[in-house]
Scaffold this motif. Structure first.
Motif, PDB file in Angstrom:
ATOM      1  N   UNK A 156       0.928  -1.658   0.033  1.00 36.95           N
ATOM      2  CA  UNK A 156      -0.297   0.120  -0.148  1.00 36.95           C
ATOM      3  C   UNK A 156       0.736   1.810   0.071  1.00 36.95           C
ATOM      4  N   UNK A 157       0.624   2.677  -0.376  1.00 36.71           N
ATOM      5  CA  UNK A 157       1.195   3.591  -0.310  1.00 36.71           C
ATOM      6  C   UNK A 157      -0.058   4.806   0.436  1.00 36.71           C
ATOM      7  N   UNK A 158       1.092   5.794   1.471  1.00 33.32           N
ATOM      8  CA  UNK A 158      -0.193   6.204   2.085  1.00 33.32           C
ATOM      9  C   UNK A 158       0.699   7.975   2.287  1.00 33.32           C
ATOM     10  N   UNK A 159       0.149   8.406   1.318  1.00 34.16           N
ATOM     11  CA  UNK A 159       0.548  10.275   1.272  1.00 34.16           C
ATOM     12  C   UNK A 159       0.233  10.161   3.385  1.00 34.16           C
ATOM     13  N   UNK A 160       0.931  10.685   3.987  1.00 30.64           N
ATOM     14  CA  UNK A 160       1.610  11.238   4.973  1.00 30.64           C
ATOM     15  C   UNK A 160       1.693  12.305   5.252  1.00 30.64           C
ATOM     16  N   UNK A 161       1.553  13.175   6.365  1.00 31.65           N
ATOM     17  CA  UNK A 161       2.525  14.631   6.360  1.00 31.65           C
ATOM     18  C   UNK A 161       1.735  15.879   6.103  1.00 31.65           C
ATOM     19  N   UNK A 162       0.567  16.036   5.372  1.00 29.20           N
ATOM     20  CA  UNK A 162       0.034  17.270   3.999  1.00 29.20           C
ATOM     21  C   UNK A 162       0.246  18.829   4.991  1.00 29.20           C
ATOM     22  N   UNK A 163       0.345  18.481   5.986  1.00 29.66           N
ATOM     23  CA  UNK A 163       0.279  19.399   7.173  1.00 29.66           C
ATOM     24  C   UNK A 163       1.345  20.392   6.315  1.00 29.66           C
ATOM     25  N   UNK A 164       2.472  20.034   6.488  1.00 27.07           N
ATOM     26  CA  UNK A 164       3.664  20.103   6.255  1.00 27.07           C
ATOM     27  C   UNK A 164       3.633  21.409   4.914  1.00 27.07           C
ATOM     28  N   UNK A 165       2.628  21.563   3.891  1.00 28.75           N
ATOM     29  CA  UNK A 165       2.389  22.162   2.978  1.00 28.75           C
ATOM     30  C   UNK A 165       3.946  22.671   2.368  1.00 28.75           C
ATOM     31  N   UNK A 166       4.711  21.826   2.130  1.00 29.60           N
ATOM     32  CA  UNK A 166       6.366  22.315   2.077  1.00 29.60           C
ATOM     33  C   UNK A 166       6.792  20.984   1.355  1.00 29.60           C
ATOM     34  N   UNK A 167       7.465  21.893   0.102  1.00 27.68           N
ATOM     35  CA  UNK A 167       8.370  20.950  -0.917  1.00 27.68           C
ATOM     36  C   UNK A 167       9.319  19.666   0.533  1.00 27.68           C
ATOM     37  N   UNK A 168       9.416  18.297   0.221  1.00 27.79           N
ATOM     38  CA  UNK A 168      10.505  17.268   1.118  1.00 27.79           C
ATOM     39  C   UNK A 168      11.251  17.128   0.648  1.00 27.79           C
ATOM     40  N   UNK A 169      12.337  17.580   0.603  1.00 31.45           N
ATOM     41  CA  UNK A 169      14.173  17.513   0.189  1.00 31.45           C
ATOM     42  C   UNK A 169      14.500  16.273   0.792  1.00 31.45           C
ATOM     43  N   UNK A 170      14.603  16.383   1.877  1.00 31.79           N
ATOM     44  CA  UNK A 170      15.444  15.116   2.239  1.00 31.79           C
ATOM     45  C   UNK A 170      14.743  14.612   3.562  1.00 31.79           C
ATOM     46  N   UNK A 171      14.479  13.172   4.004  1.00 32.90           N
ATOM     47  CA  UNK A 171      14.969  13.255   5.169  1.00 32.90           C
ATOM     48  C   UNK A 171      15.322  11.733   5.795  1.00 32.90           C
ATOM     49  N   UNK A 172      15.645  11.622   6.882  1.00 35.98           N
ATOM     50  CA  UNK A 172      16.811  10.775   7.964  1.00 35.98           C
ATOM     51  C   UNK A 172      15.672  10.185   9.200  1.00 35.98           C
TER      52      UNK A 172
END
Length: 181
Positions: A156-172
């Motif tokens: 499955x695919x689940x979009x999350x943290x849409x409330x950030x409303x910003x382009x996600x450039x890095x995840x650690x």
């Protein structure tokens, strides 16, 4: 030989690992590990499964997540789930469809495009139910795409943290299991 569309594998000192798939093959660059990638935006090596994951931009849609294997061809420019570019002159590429003989299918693809950026695997204790799932940054919908990975299949695919409303450039993922974005 041009290196666009290729993933290279080198040792820490810059030398070529002797087990690279094209090492010692006449007419090939020994640094090449895999071919047929379009526009890689993120690579993640998971030390637990010993697999290399890649996220890439597709043409006008069809962003991909792949498990990169030695010597594999991921299809570009022969195939894509994105739409063909109109003939815009030099550099325009039209694929023949979504499948091409001798090429790998993506582990997952996005339609419409999410403008994939980084990719990482969650290995932490804070969200144990996510263990082994992939997190892909999404610059277009401005969220994180969580992919439920079961072996070599996305369940499955689940979009999350849409409330950030910003382009996600890095995840650690931190040692304590928290996630930095």
């Amino acid at each position: 030989m041009r290196l666009q569309g290729k993933i290279l594998r080198l040792n820490d000192d810059g030398s070529v690992p002797p087990d690279n798939p094209f090492a010692g093959v006449k007419g090939h660059d020994a640094r090449i590990y895999a071919i047929g990638v379009r526009n890689p935006q993120g690579l993640h090596f998971d030390p637990v499964s010993r697999r290399l994951f890649e996220a890439e931009h597709g043409p006008m849609g069809g962003d991909e997540v792949n498990i990169i294997r030695a010597g594999a061809n991921y299809g570009w420019p022969l195939s894509s789930y994105g739409m063909n570019y109109p003939d815009i002159g030099v550099g325009a590429v039209n694929t023949a469809g979504t499948h091409a003989e001798g090429t790998e299918q993506p582990l997952f693809y996005y339609l419409p495009s999410i403008a994939a950026s980084p990719i990482t695997m969650y290995r932490g204790s804070m969200f144990p139910e996510w263990g082994g799932d992939l997190l892909v940054g999404a610059m277009r919908p401005r969220n994180i795409s969580k992919l439920d990975l079961d072996g070599d299949v996305i369940r499955s695919e689940y979009p999350m943290l849409s409330e950030l409303d910003d382009r996600v450039r890095d995840i650690k993922v931190a040692v304590d299991g928290s996630i930095y974005i």
